[in-house]
Motif scaffolding. Structure first.
Motif, mmCIF file in Angstrom:
data_model
loop_
_atom_site.group_PDB
_atom_site.id
_atom_site.type_symbol
_atom_site.label_atom_id
_atom_site.label_comp_id
_atom_site.label_asym_id
_atom_site.label_seq_id
_atom_site.Cartn_x
_atom_site.Cartn_y
_atom_site.Cartn_z
ATOM 1 N N ALA A 173 -26.488 56.815 14.698
ATOM 2 C CA ALA A 173 -26.099 58.474 14.806
ATOM 3 C C ALA A 173 -24.761 58.565 15.647
ATOM 4 O O ALA A 173 -24.012 59.626 15.272
ATOM 5 C CB ALA A 173 -27.377 59.028 15.604
ATOM 6 N N ALA A 174 -24.595 58.107 16.770
ATOM 7 C CA ALA A 174 -23.112 58.128 17.477
ATOM 8 C C ALA A 174 -22.199 57.768 16.595
ATOM 9 O O ALA A 174 -21.097 58.506 16.617
ATOM 10 C CB ALA A 174 -23.551 57.007 18.687
ATOM 11 N N LYS B 122 -17.509 59.772 14.006
ATOM 12 C CA LYS B 122 -16.655 59.888 12.603
ATOM 13 C C LYS B 122 -16.600 61.313 12.366
ATOM 14 O O LYS B 122 -15.235 61.823 11.887
ATOM 15 C CB LYS B 122 -17.431 59.251 11.639
ATOM 16 C CG LYS B 122 -16.338 58.241 10.850
ATOM 17 C CD LYS B 122 -17.261 57.145 9.978
ATOM 18 C CE LYS B 122 -17.866 57.869 8.776
ATOM 19 N NZ LYS B 122 -18.746 56.952 7.922
ATOM 20 N N ALA B 123 -17.441 62.308 12.614
ATOM 21 C CA ALA B 123 -17.555 63.642 12.245
ATOM 22 C C ALA B 123 -16.546 64.386 13.064
ATOM 23 O O ALA B 123 -16.532 65.740 13.058
ATOM 24 C CB ALA B 123 -18.746 64.140 12.110
ATOM 25 N N GLY B 124 -16.085 63.599 14.179
ATOM 26 C CA GLY B 124 -15.065 64.431 15.191
ATOM 27 C C GLY B 124 -15.867 65.206 16.410
ATOM 28 O O GLY B 124 -15.342 65.862 16.978
ATOM 29 N N ILE B 125 -17.088 64.724 16.456
ATOM 30 C CA ILE B 125 -17.851 64.967 17.862
ATOM 31 C C ILE B 125 -17.686 64.038 18.754
ATOM 32 O O ILE B 125 -17.916 62.981 18.530
ATOM 33 C CB ILE B 125 -19.435 65.211 17.443
ATOM 34 C CG1 ILE B 125 -19.500 66.649 16.324
ATOM 35 C CG2 ILE B 125 -20.097 65.529 18.510
ATOM 36 C CD1 ILE B 125 -20.943 66.397 15.875
ATOM 37 N N ARG C 253 -16.233 49.434 22.218
ATOM 38 C CA ARG C 253 -14.711 49.297 21.874
ATOM 39 C C ARG C 253 -14.180 50.538 21.303
ATOM 40 O O ARG C 253 -12.962 50.948 21.475
ATOM 41 C CB ARG C 253 -14.567 48.352 20.570
ATOM 42 C CG ARG C 253 -14.694 46.853 20.751
ATOM 43 C CD ARG C 253 -14.310 46.214 19.584
ATOM 44 N NE ARG C 253 -15.333 46.222 18.271
ATOM 45 C CZ ARG C 253 -16.449 45.368 18.429
ATOM 46 N NH1 ARG C 253 -16.844 44.726 19.277
ATOM 47 N NH2 ARG C 253 -17.163 45.610 17.356
ATOM 48 N N ARG C 254 -15.184 51.569 20.905
ATOM 49 C CA ARG C 254 -14.721 52.841 20.747
ATOM 50 C C ARG C 254 -14.266 53.768 21.805
ATOM 51 O O ARG C 254 -13.998 54.947 21.696
ATOM 52 C CB ARG C 254 -15.510 53.774 19.691
ATOM 53 C CG ARG C 254 -15.313 53.207 18.158
ATOM 54 C CD ARG C 254 -16.512 53.645 17.434
ATOM 55 N NE ARG C 254 -16.490 53.230 16.299
ATOM 56 C CZ ARG C 254 -15.948 53.865 15.236
ATOM 57 N NH1 ARG C 254 -15.794 55.259 15.376
ATOM 58 N NH2 ARG C 254 -15.988 53.708 13.921
ATOM 59 N N GLY C 255 -14.589 52.979 23.111
ATOM 60 C CA GLY C 255 -14.239 54.242 24.223
ATOM 61 C C GLY C 255 -15.710 54.664 24.731
ATOM 62 O O GLY C 255 -15.531 55.582 25.454
ATOM 63 N N ILE C 256 -16.865 54.484 24.173
ATOM 64 C CA ILE C 256 -18.103 55.248 24.373
ATOM 65 C C ILE C 256 -18.770 54.229 25.478
ATOM 66 O O ILE C 256 -19.229 52.978 25.185
ATOM 67 C CB ILE C 256 -19.071 55.326 23.305
ATOM 68 C CG1 ILE C 256 -18.105 56.458 22.150
ATOM 69 C CG2 ILE C 256 -20.391 56.004 23.662
ATOM 70 C CD1 ILE C 256 -18.846 56.366 20.875
ATOM 71 N N THR C 257 -19.082 54.770 26.633
ATOM 72 C CA THR C 257 -19.811 54.122 27.475
ATOM 73 C C THR C 257 -21.484 54.061 27.246
ATOM 74 O O THR C 257 -21.889 55.107 26.761
ATOM 75 C CB THR C 257 -19.876 54.792 28.955
ATOM 76 O OG1 THR C 257 -18.243 55.252 29.117
ATOM 77 C CG2 THR C 257 -19.991 54.007 29.812
#
Lengths: 1166, 92
Positions: A320-321, A326-329, A352-356
């Protein structure tokens, strides 16, 4: 501020951006698209506050977006309880929230939150009860607050069709496994019904499967093509299978109405309900299930928030994340309940995408601003105090699932908790049931498709269910529940139940899952706990320190999902029986009363009821009256053992009865309790005609049949209750009225009291009995139903010069009361033996055996009651009511069973059932009236009127009476007109063939008799042979045949000549309502009225006796060059009901009124 | 809704039938005591298991004798009612 949350166009979206739809919510205009639901359109417009909770009126919004968003229910002008999450948007829709005082933003009901401390779990058992005098006040207030929505009783009536459908395989759920099962079952040649609550097939395919899963996409494409093209695959969108009943009979709730599905096999592929986590403020708008957010994203291109925190305990959370990202949320963080070493392989990609990713953390509380989510405080699970706050406007929970298993439970599957999967799984399935996909614990797409396919094949072939296989990996957290000092950590959003409520209830001793449910009301809201029950079980299990299986789960009952009452009612078919004279009673301005299914005239005329009844009584005493007694049961008893049967069934003696005699008949059961009464007439040595009470006819006939078998008697029985009509012509002038119409010797010597005669009246073959039920000279005339209408008319015509008057049930009741005749069920009850109603005289103890004899021998010694007659002043009669008690020395010693005011006798008369000891040597007793006053009544022996039957014994003067000129045109019943056919090319057509010759032949000599007439006979039971001229013959029993002559007039005439009973062979000309029904839509019509499959009804070589529209009918399929049509018959008393029901349904279908009078007709021959 | 698979008729839904109670054997009324007779009249066999029962098909007016397992609520056998069948059921 309202602003668009609609995302740019997606390939897989369900909305049509070319078709905007305008609608209103809380009086404001919004715009959505075709394909939107109400919730998705409002969210797209930036409206996030969509409802208020049931108890505390807390702000709520979309949570699951899966048909269970109970806090977002709305009302339109015509519908209450609209589930906004799934209801399609339609143009001009105007909606308001249901549980709001004022507006959503300013809901006065929110004040209730401050009363929360006064409303602990089970509060209605605890508070508001003292002081007692204030309770009515509280009760009024609570009743006003409780319940959701308002019922507007002026909403338009709408009738829903309610079809019965048959299929080899019913697949519930059109997700990956369901689609695979449906397609596989089709490949195996099975007829398939596929139902899903969503607008389109696919289930979680697409929205929960990453685009890389091309196999899933391919399955969906194939399934969609099959739904469009394959006639053997019947697809129901927006449809919930709401109940599972015995022998795979399921309730399918569709937007058009309820379908009752009889399935050979059932594949349950219902998937799983996502489950929320329980923490402080987990109900805020903005906190929702990740699967719901994904559905909104994929189907409706709606971003539920701008900045999301994801609460995770399974891999789906990471998928989901990635999608939201990808959808810009913006994904602010992933908070994973699992430890760092348990994180899935996708976790490093997030970093890697910067999400903790906060491993081993939970959401301690959610923060509110402007009635929506503003941020969350996240803590390590082992250090609850050490929190950090993350700002966000969305919290998406992906912590676990519960199987959508209510149907499995209902059907009787055994479910067991699988610890490694953390899910309840079906471990044994009821016969014919198959479970596949996630409901059976399989989460891997490839596995779901494979298992679905195998299950579909097994279901089609009737093979054993396929074992559950695959990875033993948990997709659910064992305990996503977190305590908080301030509470408001909701377990059940329907009922606003917090964690502490359940803990308190458990502490108070309600620690059994069923008790906990009833005490706390958890799972009792409109969603029935679909997002609450699993957490509830986990909470209780943990409190009790036991496992999930030991804790158990509440009983699943129909319905899984609410079904509107209108759909359950369907066409509201309510069988009614009418006598053939019904239209004539209407002409006489009858006031109707219902007695069982029968409609009977209570009295006639528009005047005051009492006066009308007294005038009818007076006519019977002074001149002549006519009453329709067609509702009496009538049974033909024929055969060498006929006397023996009656001797054993009834209390009196019939062996010495002469041919032509009649005798009273009283039937008791094995316990000696009165069950029925009537008259037995001996027509011939071995031929009896037995009447029963109106309500007792079916049971008496059944009992007779049963005893004939049990005792091995040689007797033929035919229930001719509605084949024969009957009327009682009574009064001093009755013989003279009759003399106008018959050549029968009516003199006292020629036709004495209590004798019967078979004679022609106005050229109609009738059976007459001289009976004394109403106490005047009288003739009970029995006549084939199809001639009764005409006979009644002629009797009224002949009686005109004498002042004849039709009389109704009420007048008859008074007349019989004067004679002291009891009415079974009124003057007797379910405990009365004949001795209790002073009818010991009706028992022939010297008979060797009759039913109840042994019990009566005991009861004669110790029966408690007796029936007495009583009188009182005429002016007081109206004060007494039937069932008023007789009181003596403060004790109940009896009751009034009948009461009336006899103008003839100038006093009030009645019957009372009194305790035997009390009644002995007593002259007066006291009745307690309905208002409590006491009234004295004097015991008077019944009969009150003409105790010596002098009225029956006088001379009968009928000399010199002119025969009535019979007008040739006197009509048959309107139902027995000539064949009228509407256009047989229409979608539906119907024709009344009731006037055509239909005969029933019964008796051991039946075979030979019919063969001699040159008729070839069918061999097996219910086999039909077609005959020339459109006729047929069916074998309907051991030696019983139904012959339809069609246009074979010669056969009709020749059978007509044999009508009667001779040498054990009975030939009846039947008066059935008899219709032809055809047209392209006839199968749909039949499926609405009949529970049998069309296949079983459509074999031309077979006649089917079944229930149609709730009544017993016979159905004979016929075929001509162009089409299959159906010949349908029912007994004449149900004729008008069946005719009107079919006319109405056909009219609805053809969208114009349909009936004999309103349609262009043409005469045809079938 | 339950189905009864009847000889001559085929499978029919339960609501076309009237239940006629269990098949019972009447004791001799002339020789049985009041207590024996009352037991026959008022008491019924409620023990779960295989029962022989009367079932009446309303549209055709046919009595059937069914053998039903009252634990599983499954019909094991349905036949036309006849003196022979009753004798067998009564002794069964």
């Amino acid at each position: 501020m309202a602003s668009s949350r609609r995302l740019p166009r997606r390939d897989d979206e369900w909305i049509d951006r070319q078709s905007p739809i305008r609608f209103q919510f809380e009086g404001r205009e919004y715009e959505g698209y075709a394909g939107d639901t109400v919730s998705s359109a409002l969210l797209a417009n930036g409206v996030t506050l969509l409802g208020r909770s049931f108890k505390y009126h807390r702000p709520r919004s979309v949570c699951s977006f899966a048909n269970h968003d109970i806090n977002v229910m709305m009302a339109s002008a015509t519908q209450t309880h609209i589930r906004a999450d799934v209801t399609p948007l339609s143009e001009g829709l105007s909606l308001s929230p249901t549980n709001v005082y004022g507006s959503l933003k300013k809901d006065r009901g929110a004040l209730l939150q401050w009363l929360a401390p006064m409303l602990p779990v089970g509060f209605y058992y605890k508070v508001f009860h003292t002081p007692r005098r204030l309770f009515p006040l509280w009760e009024r207030l609570i009743r006003r607050l409780a319940g959701i929505g308002e019922v507007n009783s002026t909403w338009p009536r709408r009738f829903f069709s309610r079809q019965t459908l048959y299929c080899d395989v019913l697949v519930v759920g059109a997700g990956a496994s369901g689609l695979a099962a449906a397609l596989a079952a089709r490949e195996a040649g099975a007829s398939v019904i596929l139902a899903d609550e969503n607008a389109r097939p696919g289930g979680s395919l697409g929205e929960q499967t990453l685009a890389a899963d091309s196999e899933g996409a391919e399955l969906l494409t194939r399934a969609c093509a099959a739904i469009d093209e394959d006639e053997g695959l019947h697809w129901f969108a927006h449809s919930v299978v709401a109940g599972a009943y015995a022998d795979r009979w399921l309730a399918l709730h569709t937007p058009e109405g309820l379908k009752r599905v009889r399935a050979g096999s059932v594949v349950i592929a219902t998937g799983v309900y996502e489950q929320p986590a329980v923490f402080h403020n987990n109900d805020l708008p903005g906190v929702m299930l990740a699967s719901g957010a994904r559905r909104l994203l994929h189907r409706h291109s709606v971003a539920v928030c701008r900045r999301a925190v994801i609460l995770a305990a399974n891999d789906e959370a990471y998928e989901a994340a990635l999608e939201f990202d990808k959808a810009g949320i913006e994904i602010a963080a992933i908070v994973d309940l699992r430890a760092a070493n348990e994180l899935p392989s996708l976790a490093p990609a997030m970093e890697r995408r910067g999400i903790t990713v906060y491993a081993g953390h939970y959401v301690h509380e959610a923060h509110e601003r402007n009635r929506s989510l503003n941020g969350v405080t996240v803590c390590p699970i082992d250090e609850p105090g050490k929190g950090q706050t993350i700002s966000c406007d969305g919290l998406l929970m992906s912590v676990g699932w519960a199987p959508a298993a209510p149907l499995l439970y209902q059907a009787g599957a055994a479910m067991r908790f699988d610890d490694s999967r953390q899910q309840l799984l079906p471990v044994s399935l009821p016969e014919g049931y198959y479970a596949t996909g996630r409901v059976a614990g399989m989460f891997d797409l490839e596995q779901r498709m494979a298992h679905g396919r195998d299950s579909g094949l097994a279901a089609a072939r009737g093979e054993a269910p396929i074992a559950i296989a695959g990875a033993m990996r948990a997709h659910s957290h064992p305990y996503p529940v977190f305590e908080h000092a301030k509470g408001k950590n909701f377990v059940d959003l329907d009922e606003d139940l917090q964690l502490k409520d359940l803990i308190n209830a458990t502490a108070e001793g309600f620690d059994n899952i069923e008790l906990l449910k009833r005490y706390s009301t958890i799972g009792m809201g409109p969603s029935q706990g679909k997002h609450a029950n699993m957490n509830n079980i986990r909470i209780l299990a943990r409190r009790l320190g036991q496992g999930i299986d030991e804790t158990g789960s509440t009983t699943a009952r129909p319905f899984v999902h609410p079904v509107p009452m209108g759909m359950l009612a369907g066409h509201r078919l309510r069988p009614q029986r009418r006598t053939p004279m019904h239209p004539l009673h209407e002409l006489h301005q009858a006031v109707w009363m219902e007695t069982g299914h029968w409609l009977r005239p209570k009295y006639y005329g528009k005047g005051p009821e009492k006066e009308m009844i007294q005038a009818e009584v007076a006519a019977v005493h002074q001149t002549v009256g006519l009453i329709d007694v067609s509702t009496l049961g009538k049974i033909s008893v024929v055969g060498p053992d006929a006397v023996e049967l009656l001797q054993r069934l009834y209390t009196m003696g019939y062996s010495k009865m002469a041919v032509g005699a009649t005798r009273y008949a009283l039937m008791v059961d094995e316990a000696g309790i009165i069950v029925d009464d009537g008259i037995i007439a001996r027509l011939d040595e071995e031929v009896f005609y037995v009447t029963t009470t109106s309500s007792g006819a079916p049971a008496v006939y059944r009992e007779m049949q049963r005893r004939v078998i049990e005792w091995g008697l040689n007797v033929d029985l035919v229930n001719i209750t509605s084949q024969m009509a009957a009327m009682n012509l009574a009064g001093p002038e009755s013989a003279r009225v009759l003399a106008h119409l018959t050549e029968l010797d009516l003199s006292q010597e020629g036709f004495p009291f209590l004798r019967m005669k078979q004679a022609r009246i106005a050229n109609i073959d009738c059976m007459l009995m001289r009976v004394g039920f109403v106490g005047e000279l009288g003739y009970e005339i029995h006549v084939p139903a199809k001639h009764a209408y005409r006979l009644w008319q002629l009797l009224m015509e002949a009686g005109q010069e004498y002042g004849i008057r039709p009389f109704g049930v009420e007048a008859q009741r008074l007349l019989r009361l004067q004679k002291g005749h009891i009415i079974v069920g009124q003057d007797s009850d379910g405990t009365s033996s004949p001795f209790d109603v002073a009818m010991g005289w009706a028992i022939r103890k010297e008979k060797p055996f009759f039913i109840g004899k042994r019990s009566l021998a005991i009861l004669e010694r110790k029966h408690p009651y007796t029936l007495v007659g009583f009188s009182l002043e005429a002016s007081r009669a109206h004060e007494v009511e039937e069932c008023n008690l007789v009181i003596h020395a403060g004790e109940i010693v009896g009751r009034v069973t009948s009461i009336g005011h006899s103008a003839r006798l100038g006093r009030g008369i009645g019957l009372a059932m009194l305790k035997k000891d009390f009644a002995e040597d007593r002259e007066v007793f006291e009745i307690r009236l309905s208002d409590g006053r006491m009234l004295k009544a004097g015991i008077t022996p019944a009969p009150f009127y003409d105790p010596d039957n002098l009225q029956q014994k006088g001379d009968i003067e009928v000399d010199g009476i002119e025969p009535l000129k019979l007008s040739h045109s006197a009509a048959l019943s309107p139902l027995h007109t000539e064949a009228v056919v509407t256009d047989t090319r229409a979608e539906l057509w119907m024709a009344d063939f009731s006037a055509q010759g239909l005969f029933q032949v019964k008796g051991a000599g039946g075979h030979e008799f019919l063969r001699e007439l040159g008729i070839t006979l069918p061999d097996t039971w219910f086999e039909t042979l077609q005959r020339d001229h459109g006729g047929f013959i069916s074998r309907t029993g051991q030696h019983e045949y139904l012959v339809y002559c069609g246009r074979d007039n010669k056969l009709s005439e020749s059978l007509g000549g044999y009508v009667g009973i001779t040498q054990g062979l009975s030939v009846y000309a039947r008066s059935d309502l008899h219709l032809l029904l055809g047209g392209e839509a006839v199968s749909t019509l039949l499926s609405e009225l009949c529970a049998l499959s069309l296949d079983s009804l459509s074999h031309p070589a077979r006649i089917t006796y079944t229930q149609l529209a709730g009544i017993s009918c016979w159905i004979q399929p016929r075929r001509n060059d162009e089409q299959t049509y159906y010949q349908i018959g029912c007994d004449p008393s149900h004729g008008l009901y069946l005719y009107q029901t079919l006319s109405t349904l056909i009219g609805e279908r053809l969208d114009h009124s349909f009936g004999m009078d309103s349609t262009p007709t043409r005469r045809t021959a079938s | 809704m339950k189905l009864l698979n009847c000889p001559h008729l085929g499978a029919r839904p339960e609501n076309e039938f009237t239940y006629g109670g269990e098949v019972r054997v009447q004791p001799d009324p002339d020789t049985s005591s009041d207590a024996q007779w009352a037991d026959y009249v008022f008491n019924r066999q409620g023990r779960p298991g295989t029962h022989h029962e009367w079932w009446y098909h309303n549209p055709t007016g046919i009595w059937f004798i069914a053998e039903r397992d009252t634990i599983t609520d499954r019909f094991l056998r349905i036949e036309l009612a006849s003196p022979e069948r009753l004798k067998e059921a009564g002794h069964g």
